[in-house]
Every structure is written in structure tokens, then in C-alpha cells.
Scaffold this active site. Structure first.
Site, PDB file in Angstrom:
ATOM      1  N   GLY A  45       2.502   8.404  -2.176  1.00 47.02           N
ATOM      2  CA  GLY A  45       2.084   7.100  -1.697  1.00 47.02           C
ATOM      3  C   GLY A  45       0.591   7.367  -1.362  1.00 47.02           C
ATOM      4  CG  PHE A  46      -3.296   8.340  -2.359  1.00 44.65           C
ATOM      5  CD1 PHE A  46      -4.692   8.430  -3.156  1.00 44.65           C
ATOM      6  CD2 PHE A  46      -3.331   9.250  -1.234  1.00 44.65           C
ATOM      7  CE1 PHE A  46      -5.608   9.408  -2.739  1.00 44.65           C
ATOM      8  CE2 PHE A  46      -4.503   9.984  -0.785  1.00 44.65           C
ATOM      9  CZ  PHE A  46      -5.658   9.998  -1.590  1.00 44.65           C
ATOM     10  N   GLY A  47      -1.801   4.487  -0.599  1.00 41.80           N
ATOM     11  CA  GLY A  47      -2.206   3.335  -0.172  1.00 41.80           C
ATOM     12  C   GLY A  47      -2.866   3.662   0.992  1.00 41.80           C
ATOM     13  CB  VAL A  48      -3.683   1.175   3.882  1.00 41.93           C
ATOM     14  CG1 VAL A  48      -4.361   1.088   5.298  1.00 41.93           C
ATOM     15  CG2 VAL A  48      -4.205  -0.036   3.111  1.00 41.93           C
ATOM     16  N   GLY A 100      -5.922  -4.077   5.949  1.00 39.37           N
ATOM     17  CA  GLY A 100      -4.991  -3.180   5.547  1.00 39.37           C
ATOM     18  C   GLY A 100      -3.948  -3.008   6.700  1.00 39.37           C
ATOM     19  CE  LYS A 152       6.179  -1.423  12.997  1.00 38.88           C
ATOM     20  NZ  LYS A 152       5.093  -2.406  13.093  1.00 38.88           N
ATOM     21  N   GLY A 165      -3.483   0.200  11.044  1.00 38.40           N
ATOM     22  CA  GLY A 165      -4.498   0.607  10.743  1.00 38.40           C
ATOM     23  C   GLY A 165      -4.713   1.951  10.081  1.00 38.40           C
TER      24      GLY A 165
HETATM   25  N1  LIG Z   1      -0.642  -0.388   7.017  1.00 44.03           N
HETATM   26  C1  LIG Z   1      -0.453   0.057   8.480  1.00 44.03           C
HETATM   27  O1  LIG Z   1      -1.144  -0.244   9.163  1.00 44.03           O
HETATM   28  C2  LIG Z   1       0.807   0.894   8.464  1.00 44.03           C
HETATM   29  C3  LIG Z   1       1.798   1.229   7.400  1.00 44.03           C
HETATM   30  N2  LIG Z   1       2.911   1.666   7.905  1.00 44.03           N
HETATM   31  C4  LIG Z   1       3.997   1.841   6.836  1.00 44.03           C
HETATM   32  O2  LIG Z   1       3.202   2.950   6.014  1.00 44.03           O
HETATM   33  C5  LIG Z   1       3.819   2.673   4.701  1.00 44.03           C
HETATM   34  C6  LIG Z   1       2.869   2.611   3.806  1.00 44.03           C
HETATM   35  O3  LIG Z   1       1.938   1.561   4.018  1.00 44.03           O
HETATM   36  P1  LIG Z   1       0.415   1.194   3.213  1.00 44.03           P
HETATM   37  O4  LIG Z   1      -0.394   2.325   2.945  1.00 44.03           O
HETATM   38  O5  LIG Z   1       0.050   0.145   4.207  1.00 44.03           O
HETATM   39  O6  LIG Z   1       1.057   0.487   1.982  1.00 44.03           O
HETATM   40  P2  LIG Z   1       0.164   0.164   0.664  1.00 44.03           P
HETATM   41  O7  LIG Z   1       0.785  -0.972  -0.088  1.00 44.03           O
HETATM   42  O8  LIG Z   1      -1.088   0.125   0.662  1.00 44.03           O
HETATM   43  O9  LIG Z   1       0.522   1.669  -0.168  1.00 44.03           O
HETATM   44  C7  LIG Z   1       1.766   1.902  -0.814  1.00 44.03           C
HETATM   45  C8  LIG Z   1       1.751   3.236  -1.785  1.00 44.03           C
HETATM   46  O10 LIG Z   1       2.939   3.746  -2.014  1.00 44.03           O
HETATM   47  C9  LIG Z   1       2.783   3.982  -3.534  1.00 44.03           C
HETATM   48  N3  LIG Z   1       4.261   3.817  -4.111  1.00 44.03           N
HETATM   49  C10 LIG Z   1       5.003   2.918  -4.282  1.00 44.03           C
HETATM   50  N4  LIG Z   1       6.026   3.239  -4.655  1.00 44.03           N
HETATM   51  C11 LIG Z   1       5.927   4.752  -5.262  1.00 44.03           C
HETATM   52  C12 LIG Z   1       6.724   5.563  -5.664  1.00 44.03           C
HETATM   53  N5  LIG Z   1       7.946   5.282  -6.261  1.00 44.03           N
HETATM   54  N6  LIG Z   1       6.219   6.789  -5.613  1.00 44.03           N
HETATM   55  C13 LIG Z   1       5.153   7.028  -5.208  1.00 44.03           C
HETATM   56  N7  LIG Z   1       4.279   6.148  -4.696  1.00 44.03           N
HETATM   57  C14 LIG Z   1       4.786   4.812  -4.630  1.00 44.03           C
HETATM   58  C15 LIG Z   1       1.977   2.750  -4.166  1.00 44.03           C
HETATM   59  O11 LIG Z   1       1.616   3.216  -5.237  1.00 44.03           O
HETATM   60  P3  LIG Z   1       0.486   2.458  -6.136  1.00 44.03           P
HETATM   61  O12 LIG Z   1      -0.799   2.417  -5.430  1.00 44.03           O
HETATM   62  O13 LIG Z   1       0.459   3.096  -7.472  1.00 44.03           O
HETATM   63  O14 LIG Z   1       1.153   1.015  -6.110  1.00 44.03           O
HETATM   64  C16 LIG Z   1       0.704   2.932  -2.988  1.00 44.03           C
HETATM   65  O15 LIG Z   1       0.026   3.922  -3.237  1.00 44.03           O
HETATM   66  C17 LIG Z   1       4.585   1.556   4.881  1.00 44.03           C
HETATM   67  O16 LIG Z   1       6.087   1.904   4.714  1.00 44.03           O
HETATM   68  C18 LIG Z   1       4.298   0.812   5.801  1.00 44.03           C
HETATM   69  O17 LIG Z   1       5.423   0.171   6.464  1.00 44.03           O
HETATM   70  C19 LIG Z   1       3.206   2.180   9.022  1.00 44.03           C
HETATM   71  C20 LIG Z   1       2.345   2.002  10.124  1.00 44.03           C
HETATM   72  C21 LIG Z   1       1.139   1.124   9.986  1.00 44.03           C
HETATM   73  N1  LIG Z   2       2.328  -4.205   9.035  1.00 44.90           N
HETATM   74  C1  LIG Z   2       2.632  -3.484  10.438  1.00 44.90           C
HETATM   75  C2  LIG Z   2       2.127  -1.988  10.066  1.00 44.90           C
HETATM   76  C3  LIG Z   2       2.545  -1.064  11.135  1.00 44.90           C
HETATM   77  O1  LIG Z   2       3.905  -0.773  11.274  1.00 44.90           O
HETATM   78  C4  LIG Z   2       2.063  -3.989  11.611  1.00 44.90           C
HETATM   79  O2  LIG Z   2       1.146  -4.998  11.604  1.00 44.90           O
HETATM   80  O3  LIG Z   2       2.392  -3.456  12.910  1.00 44.90           O
END
Ligand SMILES: NC(=O)C1=CN([C@@H]2O[C@H](COP(=O)(O)OP(=O)(O)OC[C@H]3O[C@@H](n4cnc5c(N)ncnc54)[C@H](OP(=O)(O)O)[C@@H]3O)[C@@H](O)[C@H]2O)C=CC1
Ligand SMILES: N[C@@H](CC=O)C(=O)O
Ligand code: NA
Length: 334
Positions: free
Chosen positions: A7-10, A201, A219, A311
Site C-alpha cells: 500500500g503506497f497511499g497517504v 489525507g 477502533k 495524517g
Molecule cells: N490516512 C490516515 O490519516 C490514516 C490511515 N490509516 C489507515 O491506513 C491505511 C491506509 O490509509 P491511506 O494511506 O490513507 O489510504 P490510501 O487510499 O491513500 O492508500 C491505500 C493504498 O493501498 C493500495 N492498495 C489497495 N489495495 C491493494 C492491494 N490489494 N495490494 C497492494 N496495495 C493495495 C492502494 O493502491 P493504489 O494506489 O494502486 O490504488 C493505495 O496505494 C488504511 O487502512 C487506513 O484506515 C490509519 C491511521 C491514519
Molecule cells: N480516517 C481516520 C484515519 C485514522 O485512523 C481518522 O480520521 O481518524
């Protein structure tokens, strides 16, 4: 330490940025943290000297890690084939199926990897199964980032409050809705602020999970199971979100010396998430993306923790602390 990021999102990129930015500090104080694979839905990059800065830039510019260039390899293939110590699982939280994270985590244990995750889905649906699987394969499983982001809560309860009976927990455990309520209290409208939250994000991939209270529900299930020894799933939570809260309601509450907050609580074995009137001078009245948790315990009595619940960098902080903890544990064993 050899790290795979799934996973390479936020959050995945947030962790990569922190590992890049603090690489000298980390090397000096804890040793090496080497990312040896990164996967998203487009594919994966695998290597001994991945240029994290370039990987982040390519992902931010094109949305696909395969343009690094990478290879067409699924996350599961990466987990099975790449030699690493730990998998950081940061795909979206799916609160219906817990996938793909549940399978990623189980396969990581089966293929000799410890796991650090921020993903609430599998923890809120399959907590007992995941803990039993980690034990069966003698692997470490840490998830501080899954509740309250940077706010210390799970490791705090397990370490600094060890020996206490945790009688109840209540708090604000979702940064997005707290940010929205704070801005609405300043007169901004819901849609405008939700858009801002997405741009920051902090919102879930599916922001309905934030607004509906389901993220907070996940949670408190994690807290109930991980630090109160209960055996709950998200289906055990009575949930109401902030969909019906208006700037006018907040204004009226303020006139009477109150504010409105989305409160998750675990008390007498019941798990409840709902908007509540909170006195303006209450410790629960924190603003913006802050989270707060109030513990009631037998020995330490009342304990209140506050921190940023969402964040990229804030969440990366919690993931990094889990990685450092695992690194110390495996080095002590060797
Ligand atoms: N944002 C926040 O502040 C917080 C988030 N979290 C948790 O962290 C996790 C990630 O959140 P966030 O980064 O914001 O989410 P995003 O949607 O920004 O990123 C999710 C990533 O997962 C990738 N992905 C989805 N399915 C697959 C798969 N089958 N194999 C590999 N990669 C995959 C996506 O790929 P692609 O880019 O190709 O679509 C994307 O890069 C979530 O579970 C969220 O609940 C927890 C605390 C805080
Ligand atoms: N979307 C969630 C991310 C952290 O878990 C939040 O807003 O708290
Ligand atoms: Na946390």
C-alpha cells in the site's frame, strides 16, 4: 531491518518519507531500516537500494508504483517471495471483509514476516484469528497506528498501564470528524470541510467510514480486544455518526456552554459510538484532527491521552515506533 510496504497511499508514502528524511537519525540510534519492496495495485518495486525519494515522486506524479519502473507482481507474491523481516500493511480498511489486509497479514506470518499495520479492517473483524496466527508462527504483530494515529494508546495501555484493570475508555478516536465538527463550529459547511479533510489525507479511502462512525467503531473494537481482553467485532457496536449534525446545532450547544463531539466508549462491556454534548471545559473538548482518550483504571485512576489521530507523518510516527520495537525484540533474540 528489511521492510516490505504493502500500500503506497497517504500512509505508505508517509512512512517512506519519514524513513528517508530520518535515515541518519535512525541509523545512528537504532540501525538500518531498508525498504526492500513496495507494492500498490499496479505492481511492485523490489530491490536492495530502492530510491525512496524517487518512488514517492513517481507515485505522486503517475499514481502507479510500476512506473518507477517496477514489475507486475501482486502483493501476495511480494509477501511470499521477498526476503524481509517485516511487512507494513497499509491498504484501505475494508470494514465488511477485512480484505485484502487479512490475507496479507496471515500470509506474512506464514512466510516468516512480522507485521505492523494501520489497517482497522482485519483487526475489527478477525482480531482473535490474527492474534492466534501470529502466535502459531511465532511472529510479532503490532498495530499502534490503527487507533488514534500518533496518539499513544495501545502500547501505552499494554506497557505503561500494565497491571491496571482498564474499567472504561471513552474518547474522540476519529480525526476527520473532529476536524469537520471543529470547522463547522467556526461556521464552515459540512461539504467544504469534508473536501478539506480529503485533501489533508486524513479521511478514509471511503470517507463514509469516518462520517458514519464506523471508523470509530472499528477502533473501539480494537481497544476492547487488545487492551481490555474482550472478544468483540464491529457488529457488536451501537453506531451513530455525525451526518445529522449542523452548524446551527453546534451554535445552540455553544450558547449553552457545550460542544458536540463524536464519542466512542467502552463501558461495562458495551461498545457505543454516537455524537454527544460535551461541556466546553471538558478534557474531551479537543480541536481539529486531535484525538483524545480517557481511561478509567483501578490503580492509575483517570488517565487522559491526546494526540493527532490522523495524517501521513503522524501515522508514520506510530508505525515507526512499532518497527523500532520489533527491531529491538528480534535483535535481543539473536
Ligand atoms: N490516512 C490516515 O490519516 C490514516 C490511515 N490509516 C489507515 O491506513 C491505511 C491506509 O490509509 P491511506 O494511506 O490513507 O489510504 P490510501 O487510499 O491513500 O492508500 C491505500 C493504498 O493501498 C493500495 N492498495 C489497495 N489495495 C491493494 C492491494 N490489494 N495490494 C497492494 N496495495 C493495495 C492502494 O493502491 P493504489 O494506489 O494502486 O490504488 C493505495 O496505494 C488504511 O487502512 C487506513 O484506515 C490509519 C491511521 C491514519
Ligand atoms: N480516517 C481516520 C484515519 C485514522 O485512523 C481518522 O480520521 O481518524
Ligand atoms: Na495510536
Amino acid at each position: 531491518m528489511r521492510i516490505i510496504i504493502i500500500g503506497f497511499g497517504v500512509i505508505g508514502r508517509g512512512l517512506a518519507k519519514v524513513l528517508y528524511k530520518k535515515r541518519e537519525f535512525l541509523r545512528k540510534n537504532y540501525g538500518d531500516f531498508n525498504v526492500v519492496a513496495i507494492a500498490d495495485r499496479s505492481g511492485a518495486i523490489i530491490g536492495e537500494d530502492i530510491d525512496l525519494k524517487r518512488a514517492i515522486e513517481v507515485k505522486e506524479k503517475s499514481g502507479k508504483i510500476i512506473n518507477y519502473p517496477g514489475i507486475e507482481k501482486s502483493s501476495l507474491e511480494v509477501i511470499k517471495d521477498v526476503d524481509a523481516d517485516v511487512v507494513v500493511e497499509v491498504t484501505p480498511s475494508n470494514l465488511d471483509t477485512g480484505e485484502p489486509a487479512r490475507t496479507h497479514i496471515i500470509e506474512s506470518f506464514k512466510h516468516g514476516k512480522h507485521v505492523v499495520t494501520a489497517n482497522k479492517g482485519p483487526l475489527a473483524l478477525y482480531f482473535k484469528e490474527l492474534m492466534e496466527t501470529a502466535k502459531r508462527y511465532n511472529k510479532i504483530f503490532k498495530f499502534e497506528a490503527s487507533v488514534g494515529g500518533a496518539m499513544p494508546i495501545i502500547n501505552l495501555a499494554k506497557e505503561t498501564l500494565a497491571g491496571n484493570k482498564i474499567i472504561s475508555i471513552r474518547g474522540i478516536l476519529n480525526g476527520t470528524t473532529n476536524y469537520i465538527l471543529t470547522k463547522m463550529e467556526e461556521g464552515l459547511d459540512f461539504e467544504t470541510v469534508l473536501k478539506e479533510a480529503k485533501e489533508l489525507g486524513i479521511a478514509e479511502t471511503n470517507p463514509y467510514q469516518d462520517i458514519s462512525g464506523l471508523d470509530t467503531a472499528a477502533k473501539i473494537v480494537i481497544l476492547a480486544n487488545a487492551i481490555m481482553g474482550l472478544n468483540k467485532t464491529i457488529k457488536d457496536v451501537k453506531v451513530r455518526g455525525i451526518e445529522k449534525i449542523t452548524p446551527e446545532a453546534l451554535f445552540l450547544a455553544n450558547k449553552r456552554g457545550y460542544t458536540i463531539k463524536l464519542i466512542g466508549e467502552i463501558v461495562n462491556g458495551y461498545l457505543i459510538v454516537e455524537p454527544k454534548l460535551i461541556p466546553i471545559n471538558s478534557p474531551l473538548n479537543v480541536k481539529g484532527t486531535l484525538n483524545v482518550a480517557m481511561f478509567e483504571t483501578d490503580l492509575a485512576k483517570e488517565v487522559v491521552v491526546v494526540g493527532r489521530g490522523a495524517g501521513a507523518e503522524e501515522t508514520a510516527s506510530a508505525i515507526l515506533s512499532d518497527l523500532i520495537s520489533i527491531k529491538k525484540m528480534i535483535e535481543n533474540e539473536s
